[in-house]
Design an enzyme around this catalytic site. Structure first.
Site, mmCIF file in Angstrom:
data_model
loop_
_atom_site.group_PDB
_atom_site.id
_atom_site.type_symbol
_atom_site.label_atom_id
_atom_site.label_comp_id
_atom_site.label_asym_id
_atom_site.label_seq_id
_atom_site.Cartn_x
_atom_site.Cartn_y
_atom_site.Cartn_z
ATOM 1 N N SER A 118 21.614 81.339 65.265
ATOM 2 C CA SER A 118 21.361 80.225 66.169
ATOM 3 C C SER A 118 21.977 80.457 67.544
ATOM 4 O O SER A 118 21.621 81.402 68.242
ATOM 5 C CB SER A 118 21.867 78.931 65.525
ATOM 6 O OG SER A 118 21.446 77.806 66.239
ATOM 7 N N ASP A 136 17.542 80.596 68.326
ATOM 8 C CA ASP A 136 16.441 80.545 67.362
ATOM 9 C C ASP A 136 15.475 79.404 67.653
ATOM 10 O O ASP A 136 14.570 79.146 66.869
ATOM 11 C CB ASP A 136 16.961 80.468 65.925
ATOM 12 C CG ASP A 136 17.660 79.159 65.609
ATOM 13 O OD1 ASP A 136 18.179 78.507 66.544
ATOM 14 O OD2 ASP A 136 17.715 78.778 64.417
ATOM 15 N N ASP A 138 17.859 77.370 72.351
ATOM 16 C CA ASP A 138 18.939 78.230 71.868
ATOM 17 C C ASP A 138 18.335 79.474 71.235
ATOM 18 O O ASP A 138 17.123 79.693 71.293
ATOM 19 C CB ASP A 138 19.874 77.489 70.910
ATOM 20 C CG ASP A 138 19.208 77.130 69.588
ATOM 21 O OD1 ASP A 138 17.971 77.101 69.525
ATOM 22 O OD2 ASP A 138 19.941 76.875 68.613
ATOM 23 N N ASP A 177 15.558 76.149 67.672
ATOM 24 C CA ASP A 177 15.440 74.903 66.923
ATOM 25 C C ASP A 177 16.136 73.745 67.641
ATOM 26 O O ASP A 177 16.129 72.625 67.148
ATOM 27 C CB ASP A 177 15.958 75.049 65.483
ATOM 28 C CG ASP A 177 17.450 75.340 65.403
ATOM 29 O OD1 ASP A 177 18.081 75.598 66.452
ATOM 30 O OD2 ASP A 177 17.992 75.302 64.279
#
Length: 450
Positions: free
Chosen positions: A101, A244, A242, A246
């Site tokens: 992340s 990833d 960010d 999400d």
């Protein structure tokens, strides 16, 4: 029960130290065995972000899954929500995202999704942990039953079309200048292209991943570059994802940050007016600002709070039937569109409000007055047990000082040996004093336990 591998968002740690090829192999075997249900040919889809260690983990997972007879579909760099969507859309038995992340490139992680596209619950993760530590040699597939692996090339277009379809029909972004910061991460291809296809004038930063620069001075946790670019180009909005993708942070046309609380407020206001809220309220965590709660109350909406973590927000939403929720950090969850937080889709929902109301982002997102919120951390040695006798009376006294017009939230970090102390209220000086008193008490307790 304290778990050995899974945390609040999958398995995460330093690459090749905590997240090793051996661990990834075992995760693949354990999860692959657990999700073989029925006589059909079982499939798993694997996506990743742009970290150098993603190659190592990806191929170790492939070895694990194929060794227990599962076929593997490799997506390459793709956002976490895209992996969740494709798991369900492609009728896979399991989905995997390789990502840490917003963490720096040295870390990595493994997130798992069930066939419905939702993250696994605690009970299923505990079953996987039990299998990771078990001897699985007798359960491996015979040579003629091993799985196959192949790369899928068309998934970028598939996710872009999915994201675009979350907008109202006939709505486009023509006339909007948008700066998008992809954090040198998983959305570096799909986010700019989706915005461009919708008609926007797109300026992209954070779209040159090299394996090492994910989240480095870019993205939702480092918005300075986006703020500067929005001001430089006189853009209508900045969108920071960010690593990833999400979660999302917005920058308005004046260069001011818009966090998850303000984003939820703006969308909730619009959805309430349009009759789109499935229940009269939203779900957020204990960290969301008290100003948001007061604003929603003025609209006749409730704010249901959960523990920190988007998975807990989603669990409550599914339990009680809410269709909007999220975190102050920018995880925005809209089950009508996605089974997990989706930064791009959340940004598109805000852009739909901006276009529909024909008002600038600053006006749309400045819904409520934010209360002073002070957050401080106390570090302690791993394994220490802090004395309740030393901190309990101080905490109770602090809550009484803040009264009904303030809040004090104390929680352990899910990833580090830290106690996080957050206070908020109308009087900043009082909040600061109260937080300092509690921090001092925890610091003394940590020293006494050393």
């Amino acid at each position: 029960m304290r778990r050995a591998y899974f945390g609040t968002d999958g398995i995460r740690g330093l690459a090749n130290t905590v997240i090793t090829p051996e661990l990834a192999l075992k995760v693949g075997q354990a999860a692959g065995l657990l999700f073989q249900r029925g006589e059909h040919r079982h499939r798993v889809v694997i996506g990743k972000d742009t970290r150098l260690s993603g190659y190592m983990i990806e191929y170790a997972l492939v070895a694990g899954f194929t060794s227990v007879g599962m076929d593997v579909l490799l997506l390459g760099p793709m956002p976490t929500p895209a992996v969740a969507m494709l798991t369900r859309s492609m009728r896979c038995d399991l989905g995997v995202m390789i990502s840490a992340s917003h963490n720096p490139y040295e870390d990595n992680g493994i997130k798992l999704f069930g066939p419905d596209g939702y993250k696994l619950n605690d009970e299923v993760e505990e079953e996987i942990e039990g299998l990771i530590d078990a001897d699985l040699r007798l359960r491996l597939s015979k040579p003629d039953s091993l799985g196959r692996a192949k790369r899928i090339e068309s998934v970028h277009a598939r996710y872009i079309e999915f994201a675009k379809r979350t907008l109202p029909r006939q709505l486009d972004l023509d006339g909007l200048r948008i700066v998008v910061d992809c954090a040198n991460g998983a959305a570096y291809k799909v986010a700019p292209e989706a915005l461009w296809e919708l008609g926007a004038d797109v300026i992209s930063i954070g779209v040159e991943p090299d394996g090492f620069n994910i989240n480095r001075d870019v993205g939702s946790t480092a918005p300075a570059a986006l703020i500067a670019k929005v001001r430089e180009t006189r853009a209508d909005i900045g969108i920071a994802l960010d690593g990833d993708a999400d979660r999302v942070i917005i920058v308005d046309e004046k260069g001011h940050l818009v966090d998850g609380d303000s984003l939820m407020a703006a969308i909730a206001t619009s959805w309430r007016e349009d009759g789109r809220l499935s229940r009269p309220g939203i779900v957020a965590t204990v960290m969301s600002n008290l100003g948001l709660e007061r604003y929603l109350e003025g609209l006749g909406l409730s704010l249901v709070r959960t523990a920190v973590g988007d998975r807990y927000v989603l669990e409550r939403m599914r339990q009680d039937g809410y269709n909007l929720g999220g975190e102050q950090s920018g995880h925005i969850i809209m089950p009508d569109h996605a089974t997990t937080g989706d930064g791009l889709v959340a940004a598109l929902q805000l852009l739909a409000v901006v276009k529909g109301r024909n008002r600038p982002v600053s006006e749309i997102c400045q819904c409520f007055e934010r209360l002073p919120q002070i957050l401080k951390n106390v570090r302690y040695s791993k394994g220490q047990v802090l004395s309740e006798d030393l901190v309990g009376p101080v905490v109770e006294a602090a809550r009484q000082k803040l009264g009904s017009g303030g809040r004090l939230v104390i929680r352990p970090s899910g990833t580090e040996p830290l106690i996080r102390v957050m206070g908020e209220g109308d009087d900043r000086h009082l909040v600061e004093a109260v937080v300092d008193e509690v921090v001092e008490a925890f610091t003394r307790a940590a020293a006494a336990a050393a």
